[in-house]
Design an enzyme around this catalytic site. Structure first.
Site, PDB file in Angstrom:
ATOM      1  N   ASP A  79       0.810  -1.256   0.066  1.00 13.58           N
ATOM      2  CA  ASP A  79      -0.116   0.078  -0.222  1.00 13.58           C
ATOM      3  C   ASP A  79       0.718   1.143  -0.109  1.00 13.58           C
ATOM      4  O   ASP A  79       2.113   1.275   0.218  1.00 13.58           O
ATOM      5  CB  ASP A  79      -1.067  -0.015   1.162  1.00 13.58           C
ATOM      6  CG  ASP A  79      -0.114   0.010   2.445  1.00 13.58           C
ATOM      7  OD1 ASP A  79       0.897  -0.749   2.446  1.00 13.58           O
ATOM      8  OD2 ASP A  79      -0.557   0.922   3.495  1.00 13.58           O
ATOM      9  N   GLU A 172       0.325  -1.401   5.614  1.00 10.39           N
ATOM     10  CA  GLU A 172       1.198  -1.151   6.519  1.00 10.39           C
ATOM     11  C   GLU A 172       1.037   0.577   6.832  1.00 10.39           C
ATOM     12  O   GLU A 172       1.247   0.711   8.080  1.00 10.39           O
ATOM     13  CB  GLU A 172       2.688  -1.293   5.841  1.00 10.39           C
ATOM     14  CG  GLU A 172       3.953  -0.906   6.855  1.00 10.39           C
ATOM     15  CD  GLU A 172       4.444   0.507   6.892  1.00 10.39           C
ATOM     16  OE1 GLU A 172       4.970   0.764   7.924  1.00 10.39           O
ATOM     17  OE2 GLU A 172       3.979   1.360   6.028  1.00 10.39           O
TER      18      GLU A 172
HETATM   19 ZN   LIG Z   1       6.784   1.888   4.198  1.00  7.16          ZN
END
Ligand SMILES: [Zn+2]
Length: 401
Positions: A79, A172
């Site tokens: 992401d 994340e």
């Molecule tokens: Zn990162």
């Protein structure tokens, strides 16, 4: 210019919009992250590397290696950050950088005056944004480094290597990367997260992270008859905040300093809620900071017996150095390999968390390594192609038998 297949991977991945969404309740938080997951799986298939997508949008893969050697894990995230759009990324390639300003578009210029680090890259090829989006080097550079290392070992069966466990995580950037992490499925003895910037860095210290929720119930009464009776929740909340160490704020701290950061302050004269995050690399100092909150609550409850103060403190993540000191295999191996390549490894305190911190506490020691990309989360992001290629060589060497 001639784009080799490693850089081509990076350019391919950044064009896929994979922004996560912290308001979403689903896992992964956005379905578009699966577009990159499927692309990575297709490329793993083409390399003949067994892989699977779990129900949470994580891609696990395994490349067999020399029997008897520990399995080394490599992980990165798919992401991109929330602060800046990652849609329609148009990467710009600047060959032989001359140390001057790089005009991104009409409005924005990437300048060494703002980012002196650029001057380290004179003569290098840089990949920048077109000024409208982020680049996504965080962490598609990590994805591309891992895929390039795998492609190399598949193309060179004569070069012996460790068994390699691979994991690409979603979300994340919203702190949910390590959720549902399956250490057994990953199957690594130790691992490296490829999600930093400088190629000579081995990150082993991240923050211990906790948070505090404070709820203050005042004592409401008609202001005309309030003398000696009213307890205004806003005043008590301000006082609460002022009882915390005034120097322990993000805007006054760096390096090894911890902080208490007030995220929100909401309410009215009868009721106020405050939310804080509490950070310190050292566990004892984090505990000391937590005690300041308890002290403030107790002090104000005595001072205002008619007020009610609720305080809840909970831990979010811990400094992985706790694990890495007890099980130093990952760090010692990396330091030895860096030095064998003529690179003196640098370890600086990370002022945040990493997915690897959670993996470490789940039995898989996982320090964090660089990617050669910088200025993450915004339009000034860029990738040094030389350092990106150096990271591919470093990771190749880390898993070499
Ligand atoms: Zn990162």
């Amino acid at each position: 210019m001639q784009v080799d297949e490693n850089l081509a991977r990076f350019l391919r991945y950044v064009k896929i919009d994979t922004q996560s969404d912290d308001a979403s309740q689903t896992t992964p938080s956005t379905l578009k992250q699966l577009d990159l997951a499927r692309q990575l799986m297709k490329e793993l298939d083409e390399l003949g590397i067994p892989n699977e997508l779990d129900e949470y949008g994580r891609v696990y893969a395994h490349l067999d290696g020399e029997k008897g050697l520990p399995t080394i894990g490599l992980n990165s995230h798919m992401d991109t950050a929330l602060e800046c759009s990652g849609k329609d990324v148009k990467p710009q390639i600047h060959e032989n950088y001359d140390g001057k300003d790089i005009r991104l578009n009409e409005e924005y210029t990437l300048s060494p005056k703002d980012f002196p680090n650029l001057l380290r890259h004179i003569g290098d090829t840089l990949v920048t944004t077109s000024g409208d989006t982020l680049l996504g080097g965080d962490d598609k550079a990590g994805d591309a480094i891992i895929m390039s290392v795998l492609a190399y070992y598949v193309a060179h069966p004569e070069v012996k290597h460790h068994p390699i466990a691979i994991l690409f995580t979603p979300d994340e950037e919203i702190g949910r990367g390590p959720e549902h992490f399956d250490a057994k499925k990953f199957g690594a003895d130790w691992a490296y997260t490829i999600d930093g910037d400088f190629p000579d860095h081995i990150d082993i210290d991240n923050f211990n992270g906790s948070h505090a929720d404070v709820k203050i119930h005042g004592f409401g009464i008609h202001p005309g008859e309030a003398k000696g009776k009213m307890v205004n929740a806003i005043r008590v909340a301000e006082e609460f905040d002022s009882l915390l160490d005034p120097n322990e704020k993000p805007e006054y701290t760096d390096g090894w300093d911890g902080f208490n950061h007030i995220l929100s302050f909401q309410g009215d004269s009868t009721y106020v809620e405050m939310h804080y995050i509490i950070r310190n690399h050292k566990k004892e100092l984090l505990e000391k900071q937590k005690k300041e909150f308890v002290f403030a609550k107790e002090f104000l409850e005595k001072k205002y017996p008619n007020a009610k103060i609720e305080l809840e403190i909970a831990d979010d993540y811990r400094n992985m150095s706790e694990v890495l000191e007890k099980d130093p295999r990952a760090v010692e191996h990396a330091r030895k390999v860096f030095r064998s390549l003529g690179i003196e490894p640098v370890s600086l305190p990370v002022r945040g968390g990493t997915d690897g911190a959670t993996f470490s506490f789940q039995g898989c020691p996982t320090p964090n390594l660089g990617t050669g990309s910088y200025n993450h989360h915004g339009r000034f992001e860029y990738l040094s192609v030389r350092e990106f290629n150096l990271m591919i060589e470093i990771v190749k060497a880390l898993v070499k038998a």
